[in-house]
Scaffold this active site. Structure first.
Site, mmCIF file in Angstrom:
data_model
loop_
_atom_site.group_PDB
_atom_site.id
_atom_site.type_symbol
_atom_site.label_atom_id
_atom_site.label_comp_id
_atom_site.label_asym_id
_atom_site.label_seq_id
_atom_site.Cartn_x
_atom_site.Cartn_y
_atom_site.Cartn_z
ATOM 1 N N GLY A 46 38.519 37.495 45.015
ATOM 2 C CA GLY A 46 37.111 37.649 45.358
ATOM 3 C C GLY A 46 36.413 36.309 45.486
ATOM 4 C CE LYS A 78 30.015 43.623 36.769
ATOM 5 N NZ LYS A 78 31.229 42.794 36.662
ATOM 6 C CE1 TYR A 115 28.636 44.687 39.863
ATOM 7 C CE2 TYR A 115 26.304 44.207 39.573
ATOM 8 C CZ TYR A 115 27.614 43.782 39.642
ATOM 9 O OH TYR A 115 27.910 42.433 39.488
ATOM 10 C CE1 TYR A 119 41.127 46.481 22.815
ATOM 11 C CE2 TYR A 119 39.270 47.891 23.419
ATOM 12 C CZ TYR A 119 40.640 47.678 23.305
ATOM 13 O OH TYR A 119 41.526 48.667 23.683
ATOM 14 C CB SER A 145 33.246 44.695 39.601
ATOM 15 O OG SER A 145 32.286 45.694 39.946
#
Length: 308
Positions: free
Chosen positions: A10, A149, A145, A159, A75
């Site tokens: 990208g 996010k 979107y 995590y 993305s």
């Protein structure tokens, strides 16, 4: 380091590949080309420090060997793209992020997530600090979107807290430069393409909405500094110099020596009225500041679009 960059073909991902290789790291780029382009990484394919894997991170992904850092830049990122690929955007920002977080956990690697200023929605605060929780329409046309996010940020923090993964979150504000897709609908590529073709330059709304544009080389340096830091909470990376979209259109018409005129169209749903980062944390923690002036960056970007 051995660095995995998801979304490596990208706009931002390919520049990150270049930067990490220039710092003598080895890079594994992963992309499924839904919005990334082979042309962005073509110059790297014969480089011994670079490896490319075509894959969709929302599906089970296995990478053999040692990995020291995982960067998730995968993305669709322009409204035109994520409205065209809504489910893919949601899956990338949920299943994809979880898959890469699990990979980082198993590999004992650092994890950096590319979040966005869109988590602030149509802000009621200007500039936007990291502590601002946002004004987001969770069922609007842009929500696929924004909410992907926001979900990813929650997953990253999970995590960190539950597994001790060394996580980083960069909230990226409007970034521009070579390798942007000329048809992705965002202001700078759209204005440049229209001006170079001599077509009317389309400004949505009154043109008084503001944006703050950061050149890609500055953004990449900020991302690198954040990865190499010990800071585990979101950090805004962007250029705080605010400009109206009408002013931007006028500058691009001037720099392209175009005879194009500005025309106005209806503002899309949930289009933010202002966008400006508070970069106090980036300055203090990362010792980072953007260097490239808007007109200098635009000249480089115009040069790229002329070459297409």
């Amino acid at each position: 380091m051995n660095v995995l960059i998801a979304g490596g073909a990208g706009f931002l991902g390919s520049h990150l590949c270049d930067f990490f290789i220039s710092k003598n790291h080895k890079v594994i780029a992963v992309d499924n080309f839904i919005t990334g382009k082979k042309e962005n990484i073509k110059h790297l394919l014969k480089n011994k420090k670079f490896k490319f894997i075509k894959a969709d991170i929302s599906k089970n992904i296995k990478i053999p060997g040692k990995i020291d850092a995982v960067l998730n830049f995968a993305s669709p990122a322009s409204p035109k793209d994520y409205i065209k690929y809504p489910l893919e955007t949601l899956k990338t920002g949920s299943l994809g992020t979880l898959n890469l977080l699990e990979l980082a956990r198993l590999k004992k690697a650092k994890f950096l997530f590319a979040s966005t200023s869109e988590v602030y929605g149509d802000p009621l605060v200007n500039p936007q600090p990291e502590e601002y929780w946002g004004n987001v329409n969770s069922i609007g046309i842009r929500s696929v979107y924004d909410e992907a996010k926001r979900f990813s940020e929650a997953a990253v923090m999970c995590y960190l807290r539950d597994y001790g993964v060394k996580t980083r979150i960069v909230r990226i504000f409007n970034t521009y430069g070579p390798r942007m897709n000329e048809k992705d609908g965002r202001a700078i590529p759209e204005f440049i393409s229209q001006a170079l073709a001599g077509r009317p330059v389309t400004v949505f709304g009154s043109g008084r909405q503001t944006r703050s544009f950061c050149f890609v080389s500055d953004l990449v340096k900020g991302v690198y500094k954040l990865l190499m830091s010990d800071y585990k909470y979101p950090v805004n990376i962007g250029n705080p110099n605010e400009i109206t979209l009408k002013e931007l259109a006028e500058i691009i018409i001037k720099l392209t020596a175009s005879k194009s005129k500005i025309i106005y169209k209806e503002l899309p749903q949930d289009d933010p009225k202002m966008r400006r980062p508070d970069i106090t944390k980036a300055k203090k923690i990362l010792k980072w500041l953007p260097d490239v002036q808007l007109e200098d960056g635009l000249r480089e970007t115009i040069k790229y679009f002329k070459s297409l």
